[in-house]
Write a protein that holds these residues in place. Structure first.
Motif, short mmCIF file in Angstrom:
data_model
loop_
_atom_site.label_atom_id
_atom_site.label_comp_id
_atom_site.label_asym_id
_atom_site.label_seq_id
_atom_site.Cartn_x
_atom_site.Cartn_y
_atom_site.Cartn_z
N MET A 47 0.87 -1.18 0.00
CA MET A 47 0.00 0.00 0.00
C MET A 47 0.90 1.22 0.00
O MET A 47 1.78 1.34 0.84
CB MET A 47 -0.90 0.01 1.23
N ILE A 48 0.70 2.10 -0.99
CA ILE A 48 1.48 3.32 -1.10
C ILE A 48 0.51 4.50 -1.06
O ILE A 48 -0.24 4.71 -2.00
CB ILE A 48 2.30 3.37 -2.40
N PRO A 49 0.53 5.27 0.03
CA PRO A 49 -0.35 6.44 0.10
C PRO A 49 -0.03 7.42 -1.03
O PRO A 49 1.14 7.71 -1.28
CB PRO A 49 -0.05 7.06 1.46
N GLN A 50 -1.04 7.88 -1.71
CA GLN A 50 -0.93 8.84 -2.80
C GLN A 50 0.00 8.34 -3.90
O GLN A 50 0.73 9.11 -4.51
CB GLN A 50 -0.45 10.19 -2.28
N GLY A 51 -0.04 7.04 -4.16
CA GLY A 51 0.88 6.44 -5.12
C GLY A 51 0.43 6.47 -6.55
O GLY A 51 1.18 6.15 -7.45
N GLY A 52 -0.81 6.81 -6.82
CA GLY A 52 -1.28 6.91 -8.20
C GLY A 52 -2.11 5.72 -8.60
O GLY A 52 -3.32 5.76 -8.55
N HIS A 53 -1.46 4.61 -9.02
CA HIS A 53 -2.21 3.42 -9.42
C HIS A 53 -1.40 2.17 -9.11
O HIS A 53 -0.20 2.25 -8.82
CB HIS A 53 -2.61 3.47 -10.90
N GLY A 54 -2.04 1.02 -9.19
CA GLY A 54 -1.44 -0.24 -8.78
C GLY A 54 -0.17 -0.62 -9.51
O GLY A 54 0.65 -1.36 -8.99
N GLY A 55 0.02 -0.09 -10.71
CA GLY A 55 1.22 -0.40 -11.47
C GLY A 55 2.50 0.01 -10.77
O GLY A 55 3.57 -0.54 -11.01
N TYR A 56 2.41 0.98 -9.88
CA TYR A 56 3.60 1.42 -9.16
C TYR A 56 3.94 0.47 -8.01
O TYR A 56 5.06 0.51 -7.50
CB TYR A 56 3.41 2.83 -8.62
N GLY A 57 3.01 -0.35 -7.60
CA GLY A 57 3.28 -1.31 -6.54
C GLY A 57 3.95 -2.58 -7.05
O GLY A 57 4.68 -3.24 -6.32
N ALA A 58 3.74 -2.90 -8.32
CA ALA A 58 4.26 -4.14 -8.88
C ALA A 58 5.79 -4.25 -8.78
O ALA A 58 6.29 -5.32 -8.40
CB ALA A 58 3.80 -4.29 -10.33
N PRO A 59 6.57 -3.22 -9.10
CA PRO A 59 8.02 -3.35 -8.97
C PRO A 59 8.47 -3.63 -7.53
O PRO A 59 9.44 -4.36 -7.32
CB PRO A 59 8.57 -2.01 -9.46
N LEU A 60 7.77 -3.07 -6.57
CA LEU A 60 8.11 -3.34 -5.17
C LEU A 60 7.86 -4.80 -4.83
O LEU A 60 8.68 -5.46 -4.18
CB LEU A 60 7.29 -2.45 -4.24
N VAL A 61 6.74 -5.31 -5.28
CA VAL A 61 6.40 -6.71 -5.03
C VAL A 61 7.41 -7.62 -5.73
O VAL A 61 7.87 -8.62 -5.16
CB VAL A 61 4.96 -7.03 -5.49
N ARG A 62 7.81 -7.27 -6.94
CA ARG A 62 8.80 -8.07 -7.67
C ARG A 62 10.11 -8.16 -6.88
O ARG A 62 10.71 -9.22 -6.78
CB ARG A 62 9.04 -7.46 -9.03
N GLU A 63 10.53 -7.05 -6.28
CA GLU A 63 11.76 -7.05 -5.47
C GLU A 63 11.62 -7.93 -4.23
O GLU A 63 12.55 -8.61 -3.84
CB GLU A 63 12.12 -5.62 -5.06
N ILE A 64 10.44 -7.88 -3.61
CA ILE A 64 10.21 -8.73 -2.43
C ILE A 64 10.29 -10.20 -2.82
O ILE A 64 10.92 -11.01 -2.12
CB ILE A 64 8.85 -8.38 -1.77
N TYR A 65 9.66 -10.56 -3.94
CA TYR A 65 9.73 -11.94 -4.40
C TYR A 65 11.17 -12.33 -4.73
O TYR A 65 11.59 -13.45 -4.45
CB TYR A 65 8.84 -12.17 -5.63
N ALA A 66 11.93 -11.45 -5.34
CA ALA A 66 13.32 -11.75 -5.69
C ALA A 66 14.13 -12.03 -4.41
O ALA A 66 14.96 -12.95 -4.39
CB ALA A 66 13.92 -10.60 -6.47
N ASP A 67 13.91 -11.25 -3.37
CA ASP A 67 14.63 -11.47 -2.11
C ASP A 67 14.18 -12.76 -1.44
O ASP A 67 14.99 -13.44 -0.81
CB ASP A 67 14.43 -10.30 -1.15
N TYR A 68 12.90 -13.09 -1.59
CA TYR A 68 12.37 -14.31 -0.99
C TYR A 68 13.00 -15.53 -1.63
O TYR A 68 13.40 -16.47 -1.03
CB TYR A 68 10.85 -14.36 -1.12
#
Length: 68
Positions: A47-68
């Motif tokens: 969740m990103i306050p005032q982040g615009g749209h969900g597409g901006y969250g995807a790169p963060l999730v990708r990094e979390i998966y890469a670290d996992y």
């Protein structure tokens, strides 16, 4: 989130107070996913306050998966 703000302010902030600023704030980003598809082992919610749209969250999730 609105109720949390109101409660944390000890009810000094009202819904009307929050609505006054509504037009100047961007949408929140919500991105929820799990992986792998066949045998889920991890779930991630971003969740990103005032982040615009969900597409901006995807790169963060990708990094979390890469670290996992």
């Amino acid at each position: 989130l609105r109720m949390a703000i109101i409660e944390l302010s000890n009810y000094k902030v009202t819904g009307t107070d929050i609505n006054r600023f509504r037009a100047i704030y961007d949408d929140y980003v919500w991105f929820v996913s799990f992986a792998p598809l066949d045998d889920p082992q991890i779930a991630v919610a971003v969740m990103i306050p005032q982040g615009g749209h969900g597409g901006y969250g995807a790169p963060l999730v990708r990094e979390i998966y890469a670290d996992y």
